[in-house]
Design a protein around this motif. Sequence first.
Motif, mmCIF file in Angstrom:
data_model
loop_
_atom_site.group_PDB
_atom_site.id
_atom_site.type_symbol
_atom_site.label_atom_id
_atom_site.label_comp_id
_atom_site.label_asym_id
_atom_site.label_seq_id
_atom_site.Cartn_x
_atom_site.Cartn_y
_atom_site.Cartn_z
ATOM 1 N N ASP A 40 -5.829 0.042 -3.942
ATOM 2 C CA ASP A 40 -5.456 -0.498 -3.442
ATOM 3 C C ASP A 40 -6.646 -1.312 -2.163
ATOM 4 O O ASP A 40 -7.082 -0.278 -1.172
ATOM 5 N N GLU A 41 -6.151 -2.773 -2.302
ATOM 6 C CA GLU A 41 -7.130 -3.549 -1.402
ATOM 7 C C GLU A 41 -8.960 -3.063 -1.878
ATOM 8 O O GLU A 41 -9.306 -2.748 -0.694
ATOM 9 N N VAL A 51 -3.481 -3.975 -5.780
ATOM 10 C CA VAL A 51 -2.599 -4.451 -4.776
ATOM 11 C C VAL A 51 -4.246 -5.128 -4.395
ATOM 12 O O VAL A 51 -5.401 -4.891 -3.758
ATOM 13 N N LEU A 111 2.054 2.174 -3.773
ATOM 14 C CA LEU A 111 0.800 3.244 -4.059
ATOM 15 C C LEU A 111 0.525 4.296 -3.795
ATOM 16 O O LEU A 111 0.867 5.203 -4.714
ATOM 17 N N ARG A 112 0.569 4.467 -2.638
ATOM 18 C CA ARG A 112 0.719 5.978 -2.676
ATOM 19 C C ARG A 112 1.774 6.886 -2.272
ATOM 20 O O ARG A 112 1.773 7.928 -1.958
ATOM 21 N N SER A 148 1.529 -1.451 0.048
ATOM 22 C CA SER A 148 -0.091 -0.027 0.462
ATOM 23 C C SER A 148 1.233 1.302 0.260
ATOM 24 O O SER A 148 0.968 2.110 -0.469
ATOM 25 N N GLN A 181 -9.322 0.716 -0.256
ATOM 26 C CA GLN A 181 -10.322 -0.297 0.267
ATOM 27 C C GLN A 181 -11.794 0.243 0.790
ATOM 28 O O GLN A 181 -12.330 -0.190 1.169
#
Lengths: 220, 252
Positions: B171-172, B202, B54-55, B51, B94
């Motif tokens: 993200d998930e 992710v 990604l951020r 994560s 998420q």
Amino acid sequence: MSGLWGVLQEHFPELLAGFLVTIRLVAIAFVIAMVVGAVVAALRISPSKWLQRIGGVYVETFRNIPLLVLLFISFAGLRRAGVPITPWIAGTASLGLYTAAYVAEALRSGAFAVGKGQIDAALSLGFSYASALRRIVIPQAFRSVIPTIGSLVIAMIRNSAIVGVSLLALPDLLKEARIIQSRTFETGEVFFWAAIGYLVLTLTATVAFRLLERRFEVRR
Amino acid sequence: MEESKGPNGPLVELSGVTKSFGDNVVLNEIDLRIGRGEAVVVAGPSGSGKSTMLRCINGLEPIDSGSIRFGGRAIEGIGREIYGIRAQIGMVFQQFNLFPHMTVIDNITLAPVRVQGTSVEEARRRGRELLERVGIPDKEDDVPADLSGGQQQRVAIARALAVDPKLMLFDEPTSALDPEMIREVLDVMRDLARDGMTMIVVTHEMGFAREVCDRLIFIDEGVIVEDAPPEEFFKATGSARAKEFVDKIIHH
């Protein structure tokens, strides 16, 4: 003429005039409190340590000086220092800036409840940090703290009573009541009607904020 | 490095990216290139840095060292220009992170209208198209709280697509969803990949990875330990750690 009704009939024009002055005073102070409160809250939650500090100094200053002292400083003090300040400016600014400190704190706690995910989402869409605060965080913070702001506004309406009777020549409801009382000595009756006047304002504010709360409720 | 410029270079390029939170090294010298139109799935144990990576790619998290390029352009130390980069990268979270005080359509049109200066009518027209595309055309006036988790996440995808991103980060996206809603979200993502969207996802959804992605990347303790097409990955010739992990999440 005496008795409750007699006093009201006889002095209705002055009491009404004072009541209207109080409404104006409270309305202007409310606008100042909201605008300044929002700006100070934005400073307090900004990413810059310096801006946070400036917001902190504001809150601590205006929260820790008694309103009456603020009124003395803003009118008599500034006037003595040669600043041409009117009772209206001193009264509305003191009451508004004082309340703004509490509004800022309420908004700040509301903003923390909004959550970092909201800022992440706004930033990821291309908003600047400042616009994310302005468009996403502050509006939600406002909504979640409507009940708290309602209590602050009711306190502000009651606090407004000391504006006229302090040094300022501002003929609000309590000031008018004082003038009538000192002329007629109908103390209980006159102040009873003054109390009713304040009660009308605070109850109106209570109902208005209930409605706002219902209208702007945010379900998550 | 030279070839990273121009339209044929990779869309995203990470070189030697390192990121720590305190003493905890979350990303350790990550090198990764992602080409235009590629769909990449990133998997790995929780806390492995997926994560965070990604951020970092859209600058939500600053990196300590190394460099990240988007479309050939470094994204670090560019000040306010990062806002323009982020507007080209859609992100799906998420927890959905929809704006709860706005209707569905306002969630979607906010950035086109306020960031890109699209007219309200045009943004709404496009917003309705996107809602159609994610399969919930009749919900535009609802607020997020009235939608199921799967619907909220599809609105979040529509919102991210509304700014016409060149890259989508997920993200998930299904981790907070009830099992029966996972499918509807994954279907939307699969369609996006098939339409040629570049995406980094992710997820632990290995079925999705096998079916949709071009490359599967496995991260463990801040290091990329596997980077291969999914069919090779599932034959699992590579790292024992990745193999063990994949076995665990496929068979649980």
